[in-house]
Design a protein around this motif. Structure first.
Motif, PDB file in Angstrom:
ATOM      1  N   MET A 332       6.440   0.626  -2.193  1.00 33.32           N
ATOM      2  CA  MET A 332       5.085   0.140  -1.933  1.00 33.32           C
ATOM      3  C   MET A 332       4.216   1.321  -1.521  1.00 33.32           C
ATOM      4  SD  MET A 332       5.893  -3.360   0.202  1.00 33.32           S
ATOM      5  CE  MET A 332       4.223  -3.964  -0.017  1.00 33.32           C
ATOM      6  N   ARG A 333       2.890   1.174  -1.750  1.00 35.38           N
ATOM      7  CA  ARG A 333       1.945   2.209  -1.364  1.00 35.38           C
ATOM      8  C   ARG A 333       1.494   1.973   0.074  1.00 35.38           C
ATOM      9  NH1 ARG A 333      -2.840   2.323  -3.497  1.00 35.38           N
ATOM     10  NH2 ARG A 333      -2.800   0.204  -4.312  1.00 35.38           N
ATOM     11  N   GLY A 334       1.438   3.040   0.863  1.00 33.93           N
ATOM     12  CA  GLY A 334       0.975   2.884   2.229  1.00 33.93           C
ATOM     13  C   GLY A 334       0.933   4.212   2.958  1.00 33.93           C
ATOM     14  N   GLU A 335       0.282   4.177   4.131  1.00 34.83           N
ATOM     15  CA  GLU A 335       0.205   5.349   4.997  1.00 34.83           C
ATOM     16  C   GLU A 335       1.390   5.328   5.962  1.00 34.83           C
ATOM     17  OE1 GLU A 335      -4.685   5.435   5.026  1.00 34.83           O
ATOM     18  OE2 GLU A 335      -3.560   5.463   6.916  1.00 34.83           O
ATOM     19  N   GLU A 364      -0.063  15.024  11.001  1.00 34.20           N
ATOM     20  CA  GLU A 364      -1.030  14.641   9.980  1.00 34.20           C
ATOM     21  C   GLU A 364      -0.331  14.585   8.611  1.00 34.20           C
ATOM     22  OE1 GLU A 364      -4.160  13.866  12.375  1.00 34.20           O
ATOM     23  OE2 GLU A 364      -4.144  13.700  10.182  1.00 34.20           O
ATOM     24  N   PHE A 365      -0.572  13.489   7.877  1.00 34.82           N
ATOM     25  CA  PHE A 365       0.028  13.302   6.561  1.00 34.82           C
ATOM     26  C   PHE A 365      -1.076  13.121   5.528  1.00 34.82           C
ATOM     27  CE2 PHE A 365       4.660  12.575   6.683  1.00 34.82           C
ATOM     28  CZ  PHE A 365       4.869  12.730   8.034  1.00 34.82           C
ATOM     29  N   PRO A 366      -0.722  13.386   4.259  1.00 38.48           N
ATOM     30  CA  PRO A 366      -1.642  12.992   3.195  1.00 38.48           C
ATOM     31  C   PRO A 366      -1.871  11.484   3.243  1.00 38.48           C
ATOM     32  CG  PRO A 366       0.011  14.519   2.363  1.00 38.48           C
ATOM     33  CD  PRO A 366       0.423  14.155   3.757  1.00 38.48           C
ATOM     34  N   PRO A 367      -2.926  10.978   2.629  1.00 41.45           N
ATOM     35  CA  PRO A 367      -3.336   9.580   2.809  1.00 41.45           C
ATOM     36  C   PRO A 367      -2.247   8.560   2.527  1.00 41.45           C
ATOM     37  CG  PRO A 367      -5.043  10.798   1.656  1.00 41.45           C
ATOM     38  CD  PRO A 367      -3.863  11.723   1.755  1.00 41.45           C
ATOM     39  N   GLU A 368      -1.619   8.579   1.367  1.00 36.60           N
ATOM     40  CA  GLU A 368      -0.675   7.527   1.014  1.00 36.60           C
ATOM     41  C   GLU A 368       0.556   8.113   0.330  1.00 36.60           C
ATOM     42  OE1 GLU A 368      -3.112   3.397   0.340  1.00 36.60           O
ATOM     43  OE2 GLU A 368      -2.874   4.733  -1.368  1.00 36.60           O
ATOM     44  N   HIS A 369       1.667   7.354   0.489  1.00 35.94           N
ATOM     45  CA  HIS A 369       2.916   7.695  -0.198  1.00 35.94           C
ATOM     46  C   HIS A 369       3.569   6.408  -0.670  1.00 35.94           C
ATOM     47  CE1 HIS A 369       2.496  11.594   1.898  1.00 35.94           C
ATOM     48  NE2 HIS A 369       3.238  12.075   0.895  1.00 35.94           N
ATOM     49  N   ASN A 496       1.817   1.518 -10.379  1.00 30.82           N
ATOM     50  CA  ASN A 496       1.785   0.061 -10.305  1.00 30.82           C
ATOM     51  C   ASN A 496       2.369  -0.489  -9.007  1.00 30.82           C
ATOM     52  OD1 ASN A 496       0.716  -0.078 -12.943  1.00 30.82           O
ATOM     53  ND2 ASN A 496       2.788   0.073 -13.825  1.00 30.82           N
ATOM     54  N   ALA A 497       2.723   0.378  -8.076  1.00 29.40           N
ATOM     55  CA  ALA A 497       3.321  -0.094  -6.818  1.00 29.40           C
ATOM     56  C   ALA A 497       2.286  -0.868  -6.021  1.00 29.40           C
ATOM     57  CB  ALA A 497       3.837   1.086  -6.005  1.00 29.40           C
ATOM     58  N   PRO A 498       2.687  -2.032  -5.413  1.00 28.95           N
ATOM     59  CA  PRO A 498       1.731  -2.827  -4.637  1.00 28.95           C
ATOM     60  C   PRO A 498       1.339  -2.131  -3.347  1.00 28.95           C
ATOM     61  CG  PRO A 498       3.946  -3.706  -4.408  1.00 28.95           C
ATOM     62  CD  PRO A 498       4.016  -2.613  -5.459  1.00 28.95           C
ATOM     63  N   LYS A 499       0.191  -2.540  -2.815  1.00 28.84           N
ATOM     64  CA  LYS A 499      -0.315  -1.995  -1.566  1.00 28.84           C
ATOM     65  C   LYS A 499       0.426  -2.651  -0.405  1.00 28.84           C
ATOM     66  CE  LYS A 499      -3.345   0.149   1.124  1.00 28.84           C
ATOM     67  NZ  LYS A 499      -3.473   1.606   1.223  1.00 28.84           N
ATOM     68  N   MET A 500       0.892  -1.829   0.540  1.00 32.36           N
ATOM     69  CA  MET A 500       1.619  -2.338   1.704  1.00 32.36           C
ATOM     70  C   MET A 500       0.633  -2.870   2.731  1.00 32.36           C
ATOM     71  SD  MET A 500       2.475  -1.350   5.074  1.00 32.36           S
ATOM     72  CE  MET A 500       2.151   0.388   4.998  1.00 32.36           C
ATOM     73  N   ARG A 501       0.900  -4.112   3.215  1.00 32.91           N
ATOM     74  CA  ARG A 501       0.077  -4.706   4.261  1.00 32.91           C
ATOM     75  C   ARG A 501       1.018  -5.122   5.397  1.00 32.91           C
ATOM     76  NH1 ARG A 501      -4.979  -5.912   2.389  1.00 32.91           N
ATOM     77  NH2 ARG A 501      -5.200  -5.864   0.124  1.00 32.91           N
ATOM     78  N   LEU A 502       0.682  -4.717   6.605  1.00 39.78           N
ATOM     79  CA  LEU A 502       1.545  -5.023   7.749  1.00 39.78           C
ATOM     80  C   LEU A 502       0.686  -5.218   8.974  1.00 39.78           C
ATOM     81  CD1 LEU A 502       4.401  -5.248   8.985  1.00 39.78           C
ATOM     82  CD2 LEU A 502       4.293  -2.799   9.451  1.00 39.78           C
ATOM     83  N   SER A 503       0.950  -6.299   9.677  1.00 35.71           N
ATOM     84  CA  SER A 503       0.282  -6.570  10.956  1.00 35.71           C
ATOM     85  C   SER A 503       1.271  -6.376  12.073  1.00 35.71           C
ATOM     86  CB  SER A 503      -0.270  -8.001  10.991  1.00 35.71           C
ATOM     87  OG  SER A 503      -0.746  -8.306  12.289  1.00 35.71           O
ATOM     88  N   ALA A 504       0.870  -5.656  13.091  1.00 37.28           N
ATOM     89  CA  ALA A 504       1.790  -5.374  14.203  1.00 37.28           C
ATOM     90  C   ALA A 504       2.176  -6.619  14.946  1.00 37.28           C
ATOM     91  CB  ALA A 504       1.138  -4.374  15.176  1.00 37.28           C
ATOM     92  N   ASN A 505       1.353  -7.679  14.878  1.00 38.12           N
ATOM     93  CA  ASN A 505       1.650  -8.911  15.612  1.00 38.12           C
ATOM     94  C   ASN A 505       2.565  -9.839  14.829  1.00 38.12           C
ATOM     95  OD1 ASN A 505      -0.053  -8.122  17.707  1.00 38.12           O
ATOM     96  ND2 ASN A 505      -1.856  -8.944  16.651  1.00 38.12           N
TER      97      ASN A 505
END
Length: 783
Positions: A332-335, A364-369, A496-505
């Motif tokens: 998945m794509r994400g920071e 510090e990292f590049p924006p997404e991996h 084509n990798a999906p965007k990673m979404r995560l909520s800490a709660n």
């Protein structure tokens, strides 16, 4: 001569075996240097008390005689005088000097089979039948050479030096083939040993049939014969069965693996359904806010444990997928820094509630991996959960994120995540096994944090599935650091990798500790003095608080988190009943039961063991330690209530029986029928000092070697009387026996410790509803 040691109070004898020439000491004195001089029937001797060394002086040392007279000894200004059969001996010990001049020692002759062998070569080589040897040696010390002493050792035969006295010959017979070294040392007439002795090496050759090459030939012949037979036999069997065996083995392994995986998956999936039916209704009830705080707390307890069980089942499902090679990597794509931050933040509330500092730092990292967020989350959740579980209040957990550049393309190819805690640590012998499935570190410090032993195994297998590495560094009492390296890919690798979404709660990873309420306060005062006192000793905090909440309506409840704290509370508070778990840190339930039942202050306390160890031998062991009851987990509350009620009822009946011994004049004397050893001791003390009017509670506590508070609790637990009431009622019960024996009221008054007959009559009538005179009259008529 006997030497007395004031530290041990023991005597030790110094005899000829220790180096004295004569065994009859006739005089003794000392000099300014602290040396002890004593005369014997065979000369003078000097003893150094520090080194225990002994020097002897005889005729050849310049003495007029070796035979000294008894008690003929005198000392003046470090001048020593001794009387002998041939005159007196006078000398100053300071004027006696040892001959410390070095001298050589030589091996002068070697005899082999009684024939001299030249010493021109070293080592001396002998045949196997030349094994009867004789060595001669000499020391070139010319002052009283007849007093020179020798010691020798043949290394390979003698373990220690052989003391040879003034003899200068050493003999050895029947020596086995091998290499030896003969060495000798000497001491001059003053007992000064030479700094350097003499030595010679010997080699006795074995016979040809016992040489190494002969044994090699023997071994080759025997081994060749055995090997030839085994090879012939096994080849014949292998040719017939090898193909069939391999085929069946492969089929069996495949069937067993499929059966295990299918059973593993089926049973875990079957558990998920009833768990869902538990979690969902509980969440609905909690969301309605329609119950009182106590009910909400109970529902929250159900919810937390159901969620914990669900997480365990999910881990088992992941393991089964890994075994069946059905788990794949889903990128998945994400920071990366933000993702790790959100996982760490999901532990923030639990860390603050426990009093643990949670610190997260990242480069510090590049924006997404591209990375597998689901598996990363499982890895980090398990490691952070372990770190928080084993870190005590006031500790810290530090999470550090750093990038690792590829040496080829100079881009970020992986990240390293370090999770360091200041917890209890892992022992060196357990460290290599912590990633083994179902392995658990088992010692007293970890029993309070007991788990399943699959979390770290799952972490390691997930890390290896992703192509990463994991290592651990830990020290007992210092802390543990897990170092995880996980690969990441640049976005160009997959568009084509999906965007990673995560909520800490979203994640509830740590069991929240139950909120404290006034109802659960273990130090709250009892509603009534007669309320039974109950002590709960349980290392599981939720079960301990649950039992406290359920039983506090019927008992004065106190609790302790381990056996050591429970033992202290039992001594301080003297409860009526102790409910104890078995497996606890610091002090287990067996030890706690043994301490309670063997200590005179607490031996009256009833002990109920409440544990998950339901095996028959565990029950027998608990009951042998003195436990009054044994209840296995899981348990029913109504059964626990009933068992506690029965114990309280039995204790109350015993108390009533003890009190009736005072209120019923026709019953036997309490001292004659009481079986409790503590009460018998109290009654004996009262009986022996009953005529003392100043006898009081402080005196009784002093005689029993316990505090006033402990005495009050102990007597009140056994008989439900205060100590002063017990003293008064024992005086009145003893008065009954005296009046029945024919004593008048005045005599009885003073014999039982009352100061006046009038006061005695008032107290007697108040307790027995009749005066002493009326009792005498009634007793006389009945007689």
């Amino acid at each position: 001569m006997n030497r007395f040691d004031p530290k041990t109070g023991l005597f030790s004898a110094i005899t000829q075996q220790d180096g004295i020439r004569g065994n009859s000491v006739v005089g003794i004195t000392s000099d300014n240097a602290g040396m002890i001089w004593f005369s014997t029937d065979k000369g003078l001797s000097k003893l150094d008390p520090r080194t225990k060394s002994i020097r002897n002086y005889e005729l050849n040392s310049g003495l007029p005689s070796n035979d000294f007279l008894e008690n003929a000894v005198f000392r003046k200004n470090n001048q020593l005088f001794f009387g002998s059969l041939n005159g007196a001996v006078q000398f100053n010990p300071d004027s006696i000097r040892d001959d410390t001049k070095p001298f050589p020692v030589y091996i002068t002759k070697l005899n082999v089979l009684d024939k001299a062998r030249p010493l021109t070569s070293n080592p001396v080589v002998l045949h196997h039948d030349e094994n009867f040897l004789s060595f001669e040696f000499a020391a070139l010390a010319y002052v009283l050479p007849e007093q020179n002493q020798y010691a020798y050792q043949l290394i390979g035969v003698d373990k220690n030096w052989v003391q040879n006295g003034n003899r200068h010959v050493a003999n050895y017979t029947n020596l086995s083939p091998g290499s030896y070294t003969f060495q000798v040392k000497a001491a001059n007439s003053d007992g000064i040993w030479s700094a350097k002795g003499a030595s010679i090496q010997l080699v006795i050759l074995p016979p040809w049939w016992a040489t190494w090459w002969a044994y090699s030939i023997y071994a080759l012949l025997v081994g060749g014969a055995i090997w030839g037979y085994i090879r012939f036999y096994t080849n014949r069997i292998r040719q017939q069965q090898e193909l069939e065996f391999n085929r069946r083995e492969a089929e069996q392994l495949k069937a067993v693996d499929e059966l295990k995986t299918r059973f593993f998956s089926n049973i875990t999936h079957e558990l998920r359904t009833p768990l869902s039916l538990i979690i969902s209704p509980v969440e609905k009830l909690l969301a309605g806010h329609q119950f009182d705080p106590s009910t909400n707390q109970t529902l929250a307890l159900v919810q937390r444990n159901a969620n914990q069980l669900l997480r365990l089942i999910n881990q088992l499902l992941d393991l089964s997928k890994l075994e069946a090679n059905r788990m794949t990597v889903s990128l998945m794509r994400g920071e990366v820094p933000q993702f790790v931050y959100q996982v760490v933040e999901s532990f923030r509330q639990a860390a603050e509630q426990k009093g643990v500092a949670l610190v997260y730092t990242a480069e510090e990292f590049p924006p997404e991996h591209l990375f597998d967020a689901d598996k990363w989350e499982k890895i980090l959740t398990n490691l952070l959960s372990n770190a928080l579980k084993f870190t005590a209040q006031g500790g810290s957990i530090k999470v550090t994120l750093t990038s690792v550049l590829s040496p080829v393309i100079k881009e970020v190819s992986s990240v390293q995540i370090n999770i360091a805690d200041s917890g209890i640590g892992i022992s060196p012998q357990s460290l290599p096994h912590i990633f083994d499935r179902f392995y658990q570190v088992d010692y007293s410090l970890t029993r309070a944090y007991e788990g399943t032993g699959i979390g770290l195994s799952l972490v390691k297998e997930l890390v290896e599935l992703l192509g990463g590495t994991i290592s651990v560094d830990s020290q007992l009492g210092v802390g543990t650091t897990f170092m995880v390296t996980l690969p990441v890919q640049p976005l160009s690798a997959s568009t084509n990798a999906p965007k990673m979404r995560l909520s800490a709660n979203k994640h509830t990873t740590i069991e929240q500790l139950p909120a404290s309420t006034s109802r659960l306060n273990s130090n709250q005062p009892p509603k009534h003095e007669q309320t039974p006192r109950l002590l709960i000793v349980e290392d599981n905090s939720e079960l301990r608080e649950f039992l406290t909440m359920e039983l506090s309506a019927f008992y004065h409840v106190q609790n302790a988190a381990n056996g050591e704290a429970g033992w202290k509370l039992a001594q301080e508070e003297l409860p009526d009943i102790v409910i104890s778990d078995l497996m606890m840190p610091k002090l287990d339930g067996y030890e706690l039961t043994r301490l309670i039942k063997s200590h005179p202050d607490t031996d009256h306390i009833a002990v109920v063991i409440l544990t998950a160890k339901a095996a028959h031998h565990s029950r027998i062991e608990g009951l042998q330690e003195g436990a009054d009851d044994y209840l296995a987990k899981p348990f029913h509350l109504d059964e626990l209530h009933l068992r506690l009620h029965n114990l309280i009822t039995r204790q109350q009946r015993i108390r009533d029986q003890y009190r009736r011994q005072f209120t019923l004049p026709d019953s036997p004397t309490p001292l004659d029928i009481t079986k409790d050893p503590f009460l018998r001791r109290v009654y004996e003390l009262l009986d022996n000092h009953l005529d003392n009017p100043s006898l009081n509670v402080d005196w009784l506590a002093d005689q029993l070697a316990m505090s006033r508070k402990t005495l009050y609790r102990k007597i009140h637990s056994l008989i439900q009387l205060a100590p002063n009431e017990l003293i008064r009622q024992y005086r009145l019960r003893k008065a009954i026996d005296l009046l029945r024996a024919g004593r008048n009221v005045a005599e009885t008054t003073y014999l039982v410790g009352f100061k006046s007959p009038s006061h005695f009559t008032i107290v007697f009538k108040e307790f027995y509803q009749k005066t002493p005179t009326e009792f005498i009259t009634t007793n006389g008529k009945n007689t």
